[in-house]
Design an enzyme around this catalytic site. Structure first.
Site, PDB file in Angstrom:
ATOM      1  N   GLY A   1      -3.570  27.917   3.853  1.00 17.28           N
ATOM      2  CA  GLY A   1      -3.664  29.100   3.026  1.00 17.28           C
ATOM      3  C   GLY A   1      -4.984  29.152   2.281  1.00 17.28           C
ATOM      4  O   GLY A   1      -5.642  28.111   2.097  1.00 17.28           O
TER       5      GLY A   1
ATOM      6  N   GLN B   1     -11.047  31.637  -3.967  1.00 14.51           N
ATOM      7  CA  GLN B   1     -11.642  30.400  -3.442  1.00 14.51           C
ATOM      8  C   GLN B   1     -12.933  30.649  -2.665  1.00 14.51           C
ATOM      9  O   GLN B   1     -13.683  29.713  -2.406  1.00 14.51           O
ATOM     10  CB  GLN B   1     -10.641  29.653  -2.544  1.00 14.51           C
TER      11      GLN B   1
ATOM     12  N   CYS C   1      -5.332  21.241  -1.235  1.00 18.56           N
ATOM     13  CA  CYS C   1      -5.965  22.534  -1.482  1.00 18.56           C
ATOM     14  C   CYS C   1      -7.388  22.477  -0.917  1.00 18.56           C
ATOM     15  O   CYS C   1      -8.068  21.458  -1.092  1.00 18.56           O
ATOM     16  CB  CYS C   1      -6.009  22.788  -2.988  1.00 18.56           C
ATOM     17  N   LEU C   2      -7.829  23.539  -0.272  1.00 17.80           N
ATOM     18  CA  LEU C   2      -9.182  23.517   0.320  1.00 17.80           C
ATOM     19  C   LEU C   2     -10.274  23.399  -0.744  1.00 17.80           C
ATOM     20  O   LEU C   2     -11.388  22.990  -0.437  1.00 17.80           O
ATOM     21  CB  LEU C   2      -9.410  24.757   1.187  1.00 17.80           C
TER      22      LEU C   2
ATOM     23  N   HIS D   1       1.670  28.327  -4.030  1.00 16.67           N
ATOM     24  CA  HIS D   1       0.356  27.713  -4.268  1.00 16.67           C
ATOM     25  C   HIS D   1      -0.729  28.790  -4.355  1.00 16.67           C
ATOM     26  O   HIS D   1      -1.558  28.770  -5.270  1.00 16.67           O
ATOM     27  CB  HIS D   1       0.062  26.728  -3.131  1.00 16.67           C
ATOM     28  N   GLU D   2      -0.695  29.744  -3.421  1.00 16.55           N
ATOM     29  CA  GLU D   2      -1.754  30.760  -3.390  1.00 16.55           C
ATOM     30  C   GLU D   2      -1.596  31.779  -4.517  1.00 16.55           C
ATOM     31  O   GLU D   2      -2.588  32.231  -5.084  1.00 16.55           O
ATOM     32  CB  GLU D   2      -1.792  31.450  -2.020  1.00 16.55           C
TER      33      GLU D   2
ATOM     34  N   HIS E   1      -3.197  30.473  -7.487  1.00 16.81           N
ATOM     35  CA  HIS E   1      -4.653  30.680  -7.488  1.00 16.81           C
ATOM     36  C   HIS E   1      -5.023  32.033  -8.104  1.00 16.81           C
ATOM     37  O   HIS E   1      -6.029  32.147  -8.816  1.00 16.81           O
ATOM     38  CB  HIS E   1      -5.214  30.650  -6.061  1.00 16.81           C
TER      39      HIS E   1
HETATM   40 CO    CO Z   1      -5.443  25.963  -3.011  1.00 14.82          CO
END
Ligand code: CO
Length: 161
Positions: free
Chosen positions: A49, A54, A93-94, A135-136, A139
Site C-alpha cells: 500500500g 508518502q 511501511c515503505l 495503515h494507509e 497516513h
Molecule cells: Co506506510
C-alpha cells in the site's frame, strides 16, 4: 508513468493531514497520473500500500494491492465506518524500509470511498486488506505505524541490495 520518490520517516510532511479530493477532480489527468505513478512506485518497492503523502502530495488518495486477485484498490477520500475485532499484525511501511513491528489492527473494517472513476464504493474488508486500509488511512491523518507499534516489537532489518 513514473517512479516517485518516497518520503522517508524523518520528512515532516508525513505528519501533515491530507486534504479531500474534489469529486469532480478525480478524473483529471493530474490525479489519474498521480494514481498511476503511486501504483508504479508501490510495485517497484514491493509494498502492499501507499498513500499520496508518502510521495509528497497531501491528497486523500491511497493505493493498495494485497495480491488477492481483486486489486489494485484505489481509495479516494476513504472513511472507515465500522471496525470489528482485533488482531496483532506484523507491519512495515515503505517510508520505513528497514523497520518492522507488531501493531493491533481490526480484523474487519467497513470503508466508504470513491474509486479512480469517481464512483462511490462501500467495501467490507478483512484481515490483510483491513490492516492495509487502516495503515494507509492513518497516513492521511499524519499517523505512522511506529506510533502504534507494540512496545519492544520494533525491529531494524538490514535490506539486502
Ligand atoms: Co506506510
Amino acid at each position: 508513468m513514473a517512479l516517485r520518490q518516497i518520503r522517508g520517516q524523518k520528512d515532516e510532511i508525513l505528519r501533515k493531514k491530507s486534504r479531500e479530493v474534489n469529486i469532480d477532480d478525480i478524473t483529471l489527468e493530474k490525479n489519474q497520473s498521480l494514481i498511476d505513478d503511486m501504483l508504479e512506485t508501490m510495485y517497484h518497492y514491493n509494498g502492499v500500500g501507499l498513500a499520496a503523502v508518502q510521495v509528497g502530495i497531501l491528497k486523500q488518495i491511497i493505493v493498495i494491492d494485497i495480491e488477492d486477485g481483486k486489486g489494485p484498490y484505489i481509495l479516494i477520500n476513504p472513511k472507515i465506518l465500522k471496525t470489528k475485532g482485533e488482531k496483532e499484525c506484523d507491519e512495515g511501511c515503505l517510508s520505513f524500509p528497514n523497520e518492522f513491528g507488531k501493531v493491533i489492527r481490526p480484523t474487519e473494517v467497513q470503508v466508504e470511498f470513491y474509486d479512480r472513476d469517481a464512483k462511490y464504493v462501500k467495501l467490507k474488508a478483512k484481515d490483510l486488506l483491513a490492516q492495509a486500509i487502516c495503515h494507509e488511512v492513518d497516513h492521511l491523518n499524519g499517523v505512522l505505524f511506529t506510533d502504534k507499534v507494540i512496545p519492544g516489537t520494533l525491529e531494524y532489518v538490514e535490506q539486502k541490495q
